[in-house]
Each structure stands twice: as C-alpha cells, then as structure tokens.
Scaffold this motif. Structure first.
Motif, PDB file in Angstrom:
ATOM      1  N   PRO A  66       0.830  -1.209   0.000  1.00 60.05           N
ATOM      2  CA  PRO A  66       0.000   0.000   0.000  1.00 60.05           C
ATOM      3  C   PRO A  66       0.863   1.258   0.000  1.00 60.05           C
ATOM      4  CG  PRO A  66      -0.010  -1.014   2.179  1.00 60.05           C
ATOM      5  CD  PRO A  66       0.735  -1.956   1.270  1.00 60.05           C
ATOM      6  N   VAL A  67       0.514   2.193  -0.857  1.00 58.92           N
ATOM      7  CA  VAL A  67       1.232   3.464  -0.933  1.00 58.92           C
ATOM      8  C   VAL A  67       0.204   4.583  -1.013  1.00 58.92           C
ATOM      9  CG1 VAL A  67       3.280   2.503  -2.057  1.00 58.92           C
ATOM     10  CG2 VAL A  67       1.396   3.343  -3.452  1.00 58.92           C
ATOM     11  N   ASP A  72       1.165   4.882   6.191  1.00 55.16           N
ATOM     12  CA  ASP A  72       2.422   4.847   6.934  1.00 55.16           C
ATOM     13  C   ASP A  72       2.978   3.427   6.893  1.00 55.16           C
ATOM     14  OD1 ASP A  72       2.367   7.515   7.738  1.00 55.16           O
ATOM     15  OD2 ASP A  72       1.072   7.057   9.438  1.00 55.16           O
ATOM     16  N   LEU A  73       4.166   3.257   6.322  1.00 56.93           N
ATOM     17  CA  LEU A  73       4.839   1.961   6.384  1.00 56.93           C
ATOM     18  C   LEU A  73       5.700   1.962   7.644  1.00 56.93           C
ATOM     19  CD1 LEU A  73       5.821   1.267   2.682  1.00 56.93           C
ATOM     20  CD2 LEU A  73       3.958   0.291   4.008  1.00 56.93           C
ATOM     21  N   PRO A 101      -2.035   2.262  -4.579  1.00 59.99           N
ATOM     22  CA  PRO A 101      -2.903   2.951  -3.611  1.00 59.99           C
ATOM     23  C   PRO A 101      -4.112   2.077  -3.310  1.00 59.99           C
ATOM     24  CG  PRO A 101      -3.136   3.921  -5.789  1.00 59.99           C
ATOM     25  CD  PRO A 101      -2.030   2.917  -5.885  1.00 59.99           C
ATOM     26  N   ARG A 102      -4.705   2.282  -2.153  1.00 59.17           N
ATOM     27  CA  ARG A 102      -5.791   1.406  -1.719  1.00 59.17           C
ATOM     28  C   ARG A 102      -6.935   1.364  -2.726  1.00 59.17           C
ATOM     29  NH1 ARG A 102      -8.017  -1.608   1.954  1.00 59.17           N
ATOM     30  NH2 ARG A 102     -10.194  -1.358   2.546  1.00 59.17           N
ATOM     31  N   ALA A 108      -4.175  -4.084  -9.027  1.00 59.97           N
ATOM     32  CA  ALA A 108      -2.845  -4.662  -8.827  1.00 59.97           C
ATOM     33  C   ALA A 108      -2.912  -6.185  -8.757  1.00 59.97           C
ATOM     34  CB  ALA A 108      -2.224  -4.094  -7.551  1.00 59.97           C
ATOM     35  N   TYR A 109      -3.897  -6.712  -8.037  1.00 61.53           N
ATOM     36  CA  TYR A 109      -4.021  -8.176  -7.946  1.00 61.53           C
ATOM     37  C   TYR A 109      -4.351  -8.776  -9.308  1.00 61.53           C
ATOM     38  CZ  TYR A 109      -3.810  -7.922  -2.867  1.00 61.53           C
ATOM     39  OH  TYR A 109      -3.388  -7.725  -1.576  1.00 61.53           O
ATOM     40  N   ARG A 110      -5.186  -8.117 -10.067  1.00 62.75           N
ATOM     41  CA  ARG A 110      -5.541  -8.634 -11.394  1.00 62.75           C
ATOM     42  C   ARG A 110      -4.329  -8.606 -12.331  1.00 62.75           C
ATOM     43  NH1 ARG A 110     -10.905  -9.470 -11.637  1.00 62.75           N
ATOM     44  NH2 ARG A 110     -12.188  -8.355 -10.124  1.00 62.75           N
TER      45      ARG A 110
END
Length: 357
Positions: A66-67, A72-73, A101-102, A108-110
């Motif tokens: 996640p960005v 916050d990472l 991003p969320r 992204a998964y696809r």
C-alpha cells in the motif's frame, strides 16, 4: 557443481534431486533436507530459467504494497519483511512488491494474476470486512494471510496471534492490581486485530464487574504522534480523582508518545499510572531501555514473517493442503511500569509480581 554431479554424489536420481530442490511434496522430508544441505555445502545453484521451465513456476511470492499520502509503512512491516526475506532466501524464492494505492488495489491483484509473475501472495493488515480474499480466490492466486478478518472469519489459511487473549491478560493484571479506571490507546479499529484487542480488554473488565462504558478507549494509527496526542487528551486536564490509573497501549511506538506526555505532565510510572504495551521485539526499541522498563505483551513479528513465507511456499508446492488457521499465544512480560493502583497501594505489597502470581 551441476545437477548430474550432485545426483551422483548423493546417489539419487537427477529427477529426485530436482524435485527436492523445487519443493515437490512427494519427496520425503529427510531426503529434501539432505539434498538442500548438500547443495549448500557444495555450492550448487540451479539455473533459474531452467527451473522455471521445468516447474512452470515463477520462483517468486508477491505482496501488494500500500502506498499513498495517508499510508504509513511503520517498523512493524520492516521487521515482518526481514523475517519473510530470511526464510525466502533459504527456499531460493524471490519477493516481488507491487505498489498500489488502496483505491486501485484490485487492479494490482488482477495485473499480478494476468502476468503470472508470482506463484502466490500473502495478505496483511486484515480489515473487518476483507474483500481481498474473494478477489484472490477468483483470480486463482494461492495465498496465506497474516492476521484474520471478522468477515469472513473462516475458510482460508492464516497465521495470527491471540490478540484478544493478550489484551485480556494485560487488562486482568491491571484490574488485579486495583486499577478500576482504565484507558486503552488502541490501533485503528477498521482492522480486526484492534477489534480483538478491545474485546479482550472489555471481557476482562466484565469479569471484574466493570461495564465496558467505563473504559476510555481511543483508536488511531500506531505511531508516536498519536500516542502523545491521545495521552495528552486523557491526562492533561484530568484531576487525580478521575484520570485513568492504568493504560493499555497497542504499540511500542504509541508508547513512545505516551511516555513523552507522562514526562511533560509530571506523571510517574507506576506511582501515578501503570502501563502495559505491545511488541517488545524490536532490536532498536527495547522496553528495558526506557527510564522505567515497560511491561509488555510479546510475540515475534520477525518469526511471523518467516512462518508466512514457509507456509506460502508449502501451499504453492502442494506440501500444505487445506485451510490451516494458526493462532499463536502471546507472552505477558511484567516489568517496572506496572504496580498497584494509587488507591490500592499498601505498605509491604510486592506489586505487579504478586498480582501476576
């Protein structure tokens, strides 16, 4: 050393050695260990392209990172990734990070599934209503979760800690020490771990006859600034007769801010307020390094990372089948930051250790 030489050395067929190196489940565990140890000892490195062609696998596991401005990472992720990476190295597996991003997570998964760039993925930061589980199943991606969701609660493989049990035990200790005015500075309750922790605290309170409404509960992202802000809000304008005497904190990083607030307000641990925090497993932030050593609930994040990698590789290779749900117990470590409540303190009482016994 090539595959043929390694096979002759071990007096095994090249097929057996190749299958052992690539994690096929039909190879006995003792044989697998023997082959891996010999490969390491004699410097055998399989050709990665040949291995991918032979197995049909990418030789990589993936994570959607996640960005974004509101992400916050924190060091929890870094510690987890260290454990995962260490185990991936022993299995000769690469780690692929896909930033997203969320709001574009499903894309992204696809993309990962379509490119076949990884053999499986792990999920983390499990939310109460976790939609990624249905998505990765639809895409046919093998996966394991770090943590669990309220919905769905079952039907998928995960590794989690007993968050409810950990904070139940921590709250019970404070209650046994006479603390009836409790505060809980929790993580974000959009995530299941925080809900489970709150359930543990309120269950301990109910057992001591205290209604859940008396708990001063606040939730936020787990960082130092939020710990400081919430502690100041709880203690700055409260008098000694009404302010909390026992505090539970969801994270060592929140506790950095909480302790900073205590110092500014002149509150002493444990004479004025007792505190129990979570995660004393960071090599750079030890509970014994605080002026008053902190009581903690403890479970290794690095070990969880290694276990997630181990199980995901086993799922990919077929060595693990079924939907095993693994919940780790959590230790409660009593140190000097917990003691009897101010109103319950008596001469000669031994404090937190007596209550813990």
């Amino acid at each position: 050393m090539n595959l043929k030489q390694l096979s002759e050395l071990l007096q095994l067929s090249q097929t057996t050695v190749s299958r052992a190196l690539n994690g096929y489940p039909e190879v006995a565990e003792a044989t697998r260990r023997r082959v891996l140890e010999a490969a390491q000892r004699y410097g055998y490195k399989p050709n990665s392209n040949a291995r991918k062609l032979a197995t049909g696998r990418a030789g990589s596991i993936g994570y959607v990172l996640p960005v974004g401005r509101n992400v916050d990472l924190d060091p929890h992720f870094v510690e987890f990734l260290s454990g995962l990476g260490e185990h991936a190295l022993t299995r000769e597996v690469d780690l692929s990070l896909t930033p997203a991003p969320r709001e574009r997570e499903s894309e992204a998964y696809r993309r990962i599934a379509a490119s076949r760039s990884v053999d499986g993925i792990y999920l983390s930061s499990m939310r109460n209503d976790e939609r990624r589980i249905a998505l990765v199943r639809e895409l046919g991606l093998p996966f394991v979760a770090h943590g669990r969701s309220l919905m769905p609660a079952e039907g998928y493989a995960f590794v989690d800690i007993d968050n409810e049990g950990a904070f139940h035990d921590a709250a019970r200790l404070l209650l046994q020490l006479g603390h009836t005015r409790l505060a809980f500075i929790n993580g974000d309750t959009d995530f299941t771990f925080a809900v489970h922790r709150l359930d543990g605290v309120t269950r301990a309170m109910a057992a001591h006859g205290l209604p859940a409404e008396t708990l001063k509960h606040h939730s936020a992202a787990m960082n130092e600034d939020n710990g400081y802000r919430l502690a100041m809000m709880l203690f700055r304008d409260a008098d000694a007769a009404t302010r909390p005497t026992g505090v539970l904190s969801a994270s060592m990083f929140m506790t950095l801010g909480i302790v900073r607030a205590f110092n500014q307000l002149g509150l002493k641990m444990p004479q004025d307020v007792s505190i129990i925090t979570h995660d004393d497993v960071f090599p750079f932030l030890k509970p014994e390094s605080f002026t008053v050593p902190l009581s903690t609930t403890r479970s290794s994040i690095r070990a969880a990372g290694a276990r997630i990698c181990e199980r995901l590789v086993n799922i990919i290779t077929g060595a693990e089948t079924g939907e095993v749900q693994e919940i780790w117990p959590v230790d409660l470590i009593v140190r000097a930051s917990t003691g009897p409540a101010p109103s319950a303190r008596k001469p000669g009482r031994r404090g937190a250790e007596q209550a813990a016994e």
